[in-house]
Design an enzyme around this catalytic site. Structure first.
Site, PDB file in Angstrom:
ATOM      1  N   GLU A  38       5.414  -1.899 -11.793  1.00  0.00           N
ATOM      2  CA  GLU A  38       6.484  -1.987 -10.792  1.00  0.00           C
ATOM      3  C   GLU A  38       7.677  -2.730 -11.362  1.00  0.00           C
ATOM      4  OE1 GLU A  38       5.065  -3.237  -6.953  1.00  0.00           O
ATOM      5  OE2 GLU A  38       3.820  -1.456  -6.739  1.00  0.00           O
ATOM      6  N   SER A  39       7.937  -2.551 -12.638  1.00  0.00           N
ATOM      7  CA  SER A  39       9.160  -3.105 -13.222  1.00  0.00           C
ATOM      8  C   SER A  39      10.332  -2.652 -12.369  1.00  0.00           C
ATOM      9  CB  SER A  39       9.339  -2.605 -14.653  1.00  0.00           C
ATOM     10  OG  SER A  39       8.342  -3.151 -15.485  1.00  0.00           O
TER      11      SER A  39
ATOM     12  N   HIS B 295       9.081  -7.672   1.876  1.00  0.00           N
ATOM     13  CA  HIS B 295       8.491  -8.144   0.634  1.00  0.00           C
ATOM     14  C   HIS B 295       7.725  -9.428   0.941  1.00  0.00           C
ATOM     15  CE1 HIS B 295       9.265  -7.098  -3.825  1.00  0.00           C
ATOM     16  NE2 HIS B 295       8.596  -6.157  -3.213  1.00  0.00           N
ATOM     17  N   ASN B 296       6.804  -9.300   1.907  1.00  0.00           N
ATOM     18  CA  ASN B 296       6.136 -10.477   2.443  1.00  0.00           C
ATOM     19  C   ASN B 296       5.159 -11.087   1.449  1.00  0.00           C
ATOM     20  OD1 ASN B 296       7.457  -9.721   4.752  1.00  0.00           O
ATOM     21  ND2 ASN B 296       5.702  -8.652   5.620  1.00  0.00           N
TER      22      ASN B 296
ATOM     23  N   ASP C 278      17.017   1.737  -2.497  1.00  0.00           N
ATOM     24  CA  ASP C 278      16.734   2.800  -1.533  1.00  0.00           C
ATOM     25  C   ASP C 278      18.028   3.381  -0.976  1.00  0.00           C
ATOM     26  OD1 ASP C 278      13.981   3.020  -1.559  1.00  0.00           O
ATOM     27  OD2 ASP C 278      13.681   1.395  -0.138  1.00  0.00           O
TER      28      ASP C 278
ATOM     29  N   ASN D 271       9.672   0.630   7.660  1.00  0.00           N
ATOM     30  CA  ASN D 271       8.675   0.172   6.714  1.00  0.00           C
ATOM     31  C   ASN D 271       7.571  -0.514   7.507  1.00  0.00           C
ATOM     32  OD1 ASN D 271       8.263  -2.742   4.910  1.00  0.00           O
ATOM     33  ND2 ASN D 271       7.709  -0.811   3.975  1.00  0.00           N
TER      34      ASN D 271
ATOM     35  N   SER E 155       4.308  -3.151   7.204  1.00  0.00           N
ATOM     36  CA  SER E 155       3.623  -4.137   6.387  1.00  0.00           C
ATOM     37  C   SER E 155       2.424  -4.649   7.169  1.00  0.00           C
ATOM     38  CB  SER E 155       4.565  -5.290   6.040  1.00  0.00           C
ATOM     39  OG  SER E 155       3.849  -6.326   5.411  1.00  0.00           O
TER      40      SER E 155
ATOM     41  N   HIS F 107       0.291   0.832   1.750  1.00  0.00           N
ATOM     42  CA  HIS F 107       1.723   0.676   1.503  1.00  0.00           C
ATOM     43  C   HIS F 107       2.398   2.021   1.269  1.00  0.00           C
ATOM     44  CE1 HIS F 107       5.030  -2.033   0.345  1.00  0.00           C
ATOM     45  NE2 HIS F 107       5.374  -1.067  -0.479  1.00  0.00           N
TER      46      HIS F 107
END
Lengths: 733, 233
Positions: free
Chosen positions: A309-310, A92-93, A114, A527, A529, A46
């Site tokens: 990852e808050s 965000h799969n 972003d 991105n 994935s 990632h």
């Protein structure tokens, strides 16, 4: 936590034996737990793009209007008037399967960060969603949660969700795709980057407090799914769109001053990746004092804080003399603001907590020696062209079936849950045109935006899948009258460790690159994935369809020139582009014959460009009143969609003799547009002069689609069929 | 006209509202941060849409206790004019400046689409841009827009001509029990109400998002034109 750091623990963190050996070599000792955590997330697929980087480098990324290509938080292009469009798409799969609402919501939150990290105000959200079979019992849960999550986050943020696409296919059972895109607008001379600078400058943490949520999210999204995935629910982050709304306002207020030297959002791998990226890009060191980090939970370990990852957090390097001014802005917005470290000249990331040094890693090797794999790639022989099958049901029945099918049914059930009008600049709302259009506030300009991919083409031939996604996105922007300028991509594939999947990936990128080069349509952000696979009880893995999703942005100088797809009250309907009757991999073949076979339609980039440039020019001259590109379902579906959008019908001319009726009406030949005009004669002459194939389709009018041989389909009847799917599928009707 | 637009943390349609007021009056309104303690000198206070404080407790509940709402209450007591749209309507009911409450939409889903409103309210600056019975199109975008009040209060609102707007079909037909017309399930299809003195109005849909000919049409503009006319430019 009294874990022993060794090769076994490293493996459970996702590092291979070779990668762990590399870590040992870099450190010259056994790393601490925190250090191992940092290496494992920074070297995860990632964050490191280790399987994809070599191939991504081949994509076209440059054009005179590109200000920042890949490598920053988002791509930046010049849109005139001193302004820039800043955009990116991100997946965000994995989280969206485990917990659909929060998975999708935080995906939307992450992509907006972003964009505003770069100094842009987000002005539009889009998404590309792929769900499992509509007959699968679990699909409804995923659809419901994902749609609510996207709406819940975007609506609260006050950013209109204006476009997107949705597919259903059994290959996404257990592995849906949620790709979210945000487009923002900034002053082009006020773009903020992440490279840190100024030894001794304060490193400032703003936004939400840090909790234990999402630890190892980046490594989770680099692994395939199995039955234990649902037990990974705690690693899915929880979104707080209200805090992000405060964060965007506070950041933009701060960015209007000269306080910010560099800024980076805390996304995947949280504090680790933001600190490492800022320092590495700026070629400086960074010292962090974790005792200063605002914390939501008690007794958090250094390891947990570094990997949390808050959501809704940012890291900034500020001018020291502006730090108090910055603090006041964040206090006004009631957000945490803490100086958690300083830049150093050591070239290392040093993490202190409760008086101990918990991590001390040289940044150079952490970044430079990150593994890069040239994984073996194998290609399957693309299927042969289809021998055209006979028509088993007739044209009318086929149209009725197609427009009622999950992939072509009206998406209004989805988009009616997304606020598409907030900000007051939405010129073309979802469904009104081939691309959504928002006005650039204070100007007469508009941005045209779309997301596109046809995974069934890519399954048959990944090269065509990549190429077709590009040309369809380009056509959709063109069909509004806008000039396509640049793309963002979201490459969703299975495991790169499977040579055939890797082959799909490599071929899709080749196709995308070829399309981008031919159309002067660079890719400025994106991105990847991977590992979108599920493992069943029997141990067999199944991958998703290769899904290289393209998000595209174009510009209209004057929004008054934009056209939608709704059939006007009168005039003539024309077809631009050539029809061979390509039924291979078509929706007709799948929905009517139950076959997913044959080669996908051929793509001719010269024809794409020539036909598209002609259509765009004529739209801008006001000669075209409505326009719709021909894609899924073919020509008759495109005409029906135009008719359903306004309720106005068309008296259709007979088909060309050399083609069978169903190949003509349902073939998915590319490079085609249906246009409505009151100047058919003149337009046909001009097209012929420009070498653009064009033919008459029929006269607009009435309230039905009337075929040359006499049968009629009432538009309101078609509309009822088109609207039925979602409410029935969701059990709400 | 001196108008002020209140901004709470989480408000998100303040720019839309300012744009509509600017189009109608030629001048931009004053933006009022929620911690301000006075709204003196204004002709009109507008509370726009959004998710104030995230709407986390209950839509509008926390905003109703913000410092500026004390000033807005004083302003109301002195006969000030106040318009609340969407979250603004929810805040005005939570602050008890308007009767009733807004519940979750009957279909339990967020609703973002065009709807049609029938103009009913008498003698108010918010409705006089239309004639009674006129129908106009406007976008809606809310999760909690299902208006409710006691039957006595609903009778009173109707009896006193204080129902400003009702959801209706394009042809003006009102039918409260038809979810395709009364989309969010509001009691008696009420989309907007007026205070006793008719100077405070709350409504769920967003006429401010249909005021610009370049952005879908000007169907909502009469509301703003009428306001400007009432106070003078």
């Amino acid at each position: 936590m009294s874990l022993t750091v060794d090769g076994e623990l490293a493996r459970s963190f996702g590092l291979t034996a070779e990668e762990y050996d590399k870590v040992l070599a870099i450190m010259g000792r056994t790393p601490s737990l925190t250090e191992l955590g940092i290496f494992s997330v920074m070297w995860s697929e990632h964050c490191s793009y280790k399987s994809s980087r070599k191939h991504l480098k081949t994509l076209p990324t440059k054009a005179p209007w590109v200000i920042h290509g890949p490598g920053e938080n988002a791509g930046v292009i010049d849109i005139g008037d001193g302004l820039a469009a800043v955009f990116k798409m991100e997946s965000h799969n994995h989280p969206s399967f485990i917990e659909p609402y929060q998975g999708a919501a935080t995906g939307v939150g992450g992509i907006m960060r972003d964009v505003f990290t770069m100094g842009a105000r987000p002005v539009a959200n889009l998404n590309a969603l792929r769900f499992g079979d509509a007959e699968n019992v679990d699909t409804r849960r995923v659809v419901d949660g994902v749609v609510r999550g996207i709406g819940g986050y975007g609506n609260c943020m006050g950013v209109p969700t204006v476009g997107g696409e949705t597919n259903f296919h059994r290959a996404y059972n257990g592995n849906p795709l949620v790709n979210a895109m945000t487009v923002g607008i900034a002053q082009k001379d006020r773009i903020f980057l992440s490279a840190a600078a100024g030894i001794g400058n304060p490193v400032v943490y703003v936004g939400s407090k840090t909790g234990r949520d999402g630890i190892h999210g980046a490594t989770m999204s680099s692994a395939e799914f199995d039955d234990e995935s649902s037990s990974k629910r705690p690693t899915v982050q929880v979104g707080d769109p209200f805090t992000e709304k405060l964060l965007v306002e506070a950041c933009l207020e701060l960015m209007a001053t000269d306080a910010v030297i560099s800024i980076q959002d805390m996304g995947a791998a949280g504090l680790t990746s933001s600190a490492v990226e800022m320092a590495s890009k700026g070629e400086v060191g960074i010292d962090l004092e974790l005792d200063e980090v605002p914390q939501r939970e008690a007794n958090m370990l250094a390891y947990e804080m570094m990997l949390s990852e808050s959501q809704e957090r940012m890291l900034m390097v500020l001018r020291p003399d502006r730090t108090e001014q910055a603090r006041k802005i964040f206090e006004k917005w009631e957000l945490d603001f803490a100086v958690i470290g300083h830049l150093s000249d050591t070239g290392r990331i040093t993490v202190r907590h409760k008086g101990n040094v918990e991590a001390d890693i040289p940044l150079g090797p952490l970044a430079d020696e990150a593994p890069i794999y040239d994984r073996p790639a194998l290609n399957k022989e693309p299927p042969a062209y289809l021998t055209p099958p006979a028509d088993p049901v007739g044209i009318e029945k086929a149209l009725e079936t197609l427009i009622a099918s999950p992939d072509l049914a009206s998406r209004s059930w989805i988009w009616n849950q997304y606020d598409s009008t907030v900000l007051g600049q939405t010129v073309k709302r979802p469904g009104a045109a081939d691309a959504a259009i928002v006005r650039v506030e204070g100007t007469s300009r508009g941005l045209a935006m779309t997301t596109d991919c046809t995974p069934r083409y890519g399954q048959a031939d990944p090269y065509v899948g990549g190429l077709q996604a590009v040309v369809e996105a380009w056509r959709n922007v063109t069909a509004t009258g806008a000039q396509p300028l640049a793309m963002t991509d979201n490459l969703n594939f299975g495991s790169p460790e499977n040579p055939y999947i890797m082959g799909q990936f490599v071929q899709a990128i080749k196709g995308m690159g070829e399309g981008g080069r031919a159309l002067d349509f660079p890719i400025v952000s994106g991105n990847v994935s991977l590992y979108n696979e599920t493992r069943s009880d029997t141990g067999l893995t199944s991958a998703i369809l290769p899904s290289p999703v393209i998000g595209a942005v174009g510009v209209l100088d004057d929004i008054a020139q934009a056209v939608g797809l709704a059939m006007p009250e009168e005039g003539e309907l024309l077809l631009v582009g050539e029809t061979w009757g390509e039924l291979g991999q078509s929706l007709w073949l799948r929905e009517i014959c139950g076959r997913e076979e044959g080669a996908p339609p051929r793509i001719n980039l010269v024809a794409e460009r020539r036909n598209g440039d002609f259509v765009r020019q004529k739209i801008r001259q006001g000669a075209i009143k409505a326009c719709h590109d021909v894609s899924d379902g073919g020509l008759l579906v495109a005409i029906a969609e135009m008719a359903m959008a306004s309720g106005v019908g068309c008296h259709l001319q007979s088909h060309p003799r050399e083609l069978s009726l169903h190949a003509y009406w349902f073939g998915e030949d590319q490079a085609r547009y249906v246009i409505a005009t009151s100047h058919a004669e003149k337009l046909m002459e001009e097209a012929e002069k420009a070498g653009v194939p064009i033919r008459r389709l029929g006269h607009i009018g009435g309230s039905d689609l009337r075929f040359a041989y006499g049968t009629r389909l009432d538009v309101s009847h078609l509309k009822a069929l088109n609207n039925a799917f979602f409410s029935r599928f969701m059990g709400e009707g | 006209m001196k108008a002020g637009v209140v901004v709470f943390p989480g408000t998100n349609r303040e720019r839309d509202m300012a744009h509509a007021l600017t189009l109608a009056s030629g001048q931009a309104p004053k933006m009022l941060w929620h911690q301000e303690e006075s709204v003196d000198g204004l002709d009109l206070v507008i509370i726009p849409g959004g998710f104030s404080f995230g709407d986390y407790l209950r839509s509008g509940a926390m905003a109703a206790h913000s410092p500026i709402m004390t000033a807005v209450r004083r302003f109301a007591e002195k006969g000030g004019y106040i318009l609340g749209v969407c979250n603004g309507f929810q805040i005005l009911t939570e602050a008890q400046l308007l009767p009733g409450a807004l519940l979750r939409n009957a279909g339990m889903r967020f609703l973002s689409q065009d709807c049609h409103l029938k103009v009913e309210g008498r003698d108010s600056i918010y409705t006089k841009g239309w004639s009674a019975g006129d129908v106009f199109r406007t976008p809606m975008a809310h999760g909690d827009g299902n208006y409710t009040a006691s039957p006595e209060m609903l009778d009173r609102l109707e009896g006193e001509g204080r129902v400003a707007f009702r959801y209706c079909r394009e042809d003006g037909h009102v039918q409260a029990d038809d979810p395709h017309i009364n989309l969010n399930g509001s009691a008696r299809a009420i989309a907007g109400v007026l205070s006793e003195n008719r100077r405070i109005c709350g409504m769920m849909p967003h006429p401010e998002n249909l005021t610009d000919p370049a952005i879908g049409g000007t169907d909502g503009l009469p509301l703003f034109k009428a306001i400007v006319e009432a106070f003078g430019v």
